[in-house]
Design a protein around this motif. Structure first.
Motif, mmCIF file in Angstrom:
data_model
loop_
_atom_site.group_PDB
_atom_site.id
_atom_site.type_symbol
_atom_site.label_atom_id
_atom_site.label_comp_id
_atom_site.label_asym_id
_atom_site.label_seq_id
_atom_site.Cartn_x
_atom_site.Cartn_y
_atom_site.Cartn_z
ATOM 1 N N LEU A 122 -103.971 80.028 -2.464
ATOM 2 C CA LEU A 122 -104.530 80.277 -3.984
ATOM 3 C C LEU A 122 -103.896 81.410 -4.663
ATOM 4 O O LEU A 122 -103.429 82.328 -3.712
ATOM 5 C CB LEU A 122 -106.021 81.402 -3.577
ATOM 6 C CG LEU A 122 -106.919 80.096 -2.790
ATOM 7 C CD1 LEU A 122 -108.513 80.382 -2.618
ATOM 8 C CD2 LEU A 122 -107.445 78.778 -3.647
ATOM 9 N N ARG A 123 -104.396 81.805 -5.950
ATOM 10 C CA ARG A 123 -103.633 82.920 -7.002
ATOM 11 C C ARG A 123 -104.407 84.327 -7.081
ATOM 12 O O ARG A 123 -105.982 83.428 -6.874
ATOM 13 C CB ARG A 123 -102.732 81.936 -7.555
ATOM 14 C CG ARG A 123 -101.646 81.215 -7.498
ATOM 15 C CD ARG A 123 -101.157 80.626 -8.928
ATOM 16 N NE ARG A 123 -101.612 79.920 -9.582
ATOM 17 C CZ ARG A 123 -101.854 79.033 -10.374
ATOM 18 N NH1 ARG A 123 -100.524 80.037 -11.341
ATOM 19 N NH2 ARG A 123 -102.631 78.574 -10.994
ATOM 20 N N SER A 124 -103.951 85.078 -7.476
ATOM 21 C CA SER A 124 -104.841 86.465 -7.250
ATOM 22 C C SER A 124 -104.995 86.159 -9.076
ATOM 23 O O SER A 124 -103.882 85.286 -9.703
ATOM 24 C CB SER A 124 -104.091 87.353 -7.982
ATOM 25 O OG SER A 124 -103.852 87.693 -5.847
ATOM 26 N N SER A 125 -105.952 86.498 -9.260
ATOM 27 C CA SER A 125 -106.480 85.959 -11.171
ATOM 28 C C SER A 125 -106.748 87.140 -11.327
ATOM 29 O O SER A 125 -107.857 88.356 -11.049
ATOM 30 C CB SER A 125 -107.310 85.051 -11.421
ATOM 31 O OG SER A 125 -108.307 85.081 -10.242
ATOM 32 N N ILE A 126 -107.005 87.695 -12.584
ATOM 33 C CA ILE A 126 -107.372 89.082 -13.786
ATOM 34 C C ILE A 126 -109.000 87.607 -14.382
ATOM 35 O O ILE A 126 -108.253 87.139 -15.887
ATOM 36 C CB ILE A 126 -106.509 89.563 -14.172
ATOM 37 C CG1 ILE A 126 -105.373 90.231 -13.499
ATOM 38 C CG2 ILE A 126 -107.065 90.637 -15.176
ATOM 39 C CD1 ILE A 126 -104.366 91.319 -14.178
ATOM 40 N N ARG A 127 -109.916 88.280 -14.478
ATOM 41 C CA ARG A 127 -110.649 88.063 -15.715
ATOM 42 C C ARG A 127 -110.969 89.214 -16.323
ATOM 43 O O ARG A 127 -110.994 89.665 -16.604
ATOM 44 C CB ARG A 127 -111.898 87.525 -15.156
ATOM 45 C CG ARG A 127 -112.112 86.368 -13.847
ATOM 46 C CD ARG A 127 -113.569 85.907 -13.222
ATOM 47 N NE ARG A 127 -114.113 85.440 -12.645
ATOM 48 C CZ ARG A 127 -113.900 84.034 -12.722
ATOM 49 N NH1 ARG A 127 -113.587 83.623 -13.630
ATOM 50 N NH2 ARG A 127 -114.283 83.189 -11.863
ATOM 51 N N VAL A 128 -111.015 87.685 -17.728
ATOM 52 C CA VAL A 128 -111.019 89.651 -19.172
ATOM 53 C C VAL A 128 -111.712 89.277 -20.206
ATOM 54 O O VAL A 128 -111.781 87.722 -21.015
ATOM 55 C CB VAL A 128 -109.318 89.227 -19.449
ATOM 56 C CG1 VAL A 128 -109.731 90.144 -21.128
ATOM 57 C CG2 VAL A 128 -108.694 89.438 -18.863
ATOM 58 N N THR A 129 -112.990 89.555 -20.608
ATOM 59 C CA THR A 129 -114.000 90.040 -20.802
ATOM 60 C C THR A 129 -113.438 90.485 -22.597
ATOM 61 O O THR A 129 -112.903 91.834 -22.502
ATOM 62 C CB THR A 129 -114.900 90.525 -20.807
ATOM 63 O OG1 THR A 129 -115.460 90.088 -19.585
ATOM 64 C CG2 THR A 129 -116.117 90.446 -21.652
ATOM 65 N N LEU A 130 -113.389 89.864 -23.648
ATOM 66 C CA LEU A 130 -113.165 90.930 -24.847
ATOM 67 C C LEU A 130 -114.276 91.013 -26.268
ATOM 68 O O LEU A 130 -114.923 90.692 -25.491
ATOM 69 C CB LEU A 130 -112.174 89.053 -25.471
ATOM 70 C CG LEU A 130 -111.535 88.165 -24.643
ATOM 71 C CD1 LEU A 130 -110.888 87.178 -25.507
ATOM 72 C CD2 LEU A 130 -110.503 88.856 -24.550
ATOM 73 N N LYS A 131 -113.674 92.084 -26.279
ATOM 74 C CA LYS A 131 -114.561 92.621 -28.173
ATOM 75 C C LYS A 131 -114.890 91.479 -28.396
ATOM 76 O O LYS A 131 -115.694 91.770 -29.110
ATOM 77 C CB LYS A 131 -113.927 94.018 -27.972
ATOM 78 C CG LYS A 131 -113.310 94.871 -27.234
ATOM 79 C CD LYS A 131 -112.582 96.209 -27.644
ATOM 80 C CE LYS A 131 -111.711 97.124 -26.859
ATOM 81 N NZ LYS A 131 -111.503 97.903 -27.416
ATOM 82 N N ASP A 132 -113.970 90.972 -29.598
ATOM 83 C CA ASP A 132 -114.225 89.863 -30.066
ATOM 84 C C ASP A 132 -113.544 88.458 -29.933
ATOM 85 O O ASP A 132 -112.769 88.516 -29.988
ATOM 86 C CB ASP A 132 -113.671 90.509 -31.889
ATOM 87 C CG ASP A 132 -114.286 89.766 -32.896
ATOM 88 O OD1 ASP A 132 -114.384 88.654 -32.476
ATOM 89 O OD2 ASP A 132 -113.547 89.724 -33.764
#
Length: 295
Positions: A122-132
């Motif tokens: 499995l790969r590492s990942s980054i979950r990103v929450t956006l402002k807009d």
């Protein structure tokens, strides 16, 4: 002088308010209904915007990191993403964390993964929450340019639907409020016209002896404002008492989102309804006098 004029305005408006009993009651009921609907639309809009914000906060993009990236490289990528202008928050999920989370998702079937620990499939990942979320395209393009990011997953179809829904709610509510305003102004205008017709000769005489349009108009404007204000008080009380019960019933059926608490919306609701009621009364009464002031 000003106080004497004000006393005359109030006395004349009150007298007309009582004299046109049936029409005043009819106007009051109509205005109350319009203000009630206005308040309901306003609360609906506030709650839809509140829910849209919750949905937008859940619309994430996921950056998949190259399999060969070590911990230092992953942290560098994470810091680069977190520093982007439209990024509200980011969460790094390492290969080991991804593996453990995958096992939890499998539940009783997690045994199929036995012996695969440390295989790094499995790969590492980054979950990103956006402002807009409306700027998601340019943010995704920026994330893809970061060295070490293999691909970026996003749910653009969901984002588009959320944006379209929010926009439709706002435009629809504004249109409904304008229609309600026009209906209420029309009703009040016709009510005030009865008083104007009854005092037509008096108005003409006042014009001939030099009374200003402002002096003649003010009692009628105040009468309209009285009708609008009374309608506001009744409509506001009904909405305030019924809001929590209505939201509680809806929440018991749809327990997916939070709704705007009454204490958070009570002030803007009251101010908006009061201004709307006064505006309806002032416009309706002012428009009904136009023809009679032309002598």
């Amino acid at each position: 002088m000003a106080f004497r004029n004000l006393k005359y305005y109030l006395k004349s408006a009150s007298s007309s308010f009582v004299r046109n009993g049936i029409m005043t009651i009819a106007s009051f009921i109509t205005v109350t209904c319009c203000l009630f609907l206005f308040g309901v639309f306003l609360l609906f809009t506030m709650n839809m915007n509140y829910i849209s914000e919750q949905i937008e906060a859940q619309c994430e993009i996921v950056a998949r990191i190259n399999m060969d990236a070590d911990e230092e490289k992953q942290q560098t990528i994470y810091n680069s993403i977190l520093a982007m202008e439209n990024v509200a928050d980011a969460e790094l999920e390492t290969k080991d964390q991804a593996f453990n989370n995958f096992k939890k998702e499998l539940g009783d079937d997690a045994g199929v993964l036995e012996g695969l620990e440390g295989k790094n499939f499995l790969r590492s990942s980054i979950r990103v929450t956006l402002k807009d979320i409306r700027k998601s395209d340019e943010t995704i393009a920026g994330v893809r340019k970061i060295d070490g990011v293999d691909e970026v997953e996003n749910h653009q179809d969901i984002v588009g639907k959320v944006v379209s829904f929010t926009s439709a709610v706002k435009h629809g509510s504004v249109a409904a409020m304008i229609v309600l305003l026009l209906i209420a102004v029309f009703i009040i205008q016709n009510t005030i016209k009865l008083s104007v017709f009854a005092r037509g000769k008096e108005i003409h005489i006042m014009k001939f002896v030099g009374a200003t349009d402002h002096f003649i108009r003010m009692p009628f404007v105040i009468e309209g404002i009285m009708i609008g204000s009374l309608g506001f008080v009744v409509a506001f009380i009904i909405i305030s008492l019924g809001y929590n019960a209505a939201i509680g019933s809806i929440a018991s059926l749809i327990n997916l989102f939070d709704f705007v608490p009454l204490e958070m919306c009570i002030f803007p609701l009251g101010v908006s309804m009061a201004l709307f009621g006064v505006l309806m009364g002032a416009l309706g009464s002012g428009m009904s006098l136009k023809r009679h002031l032309k002598v």
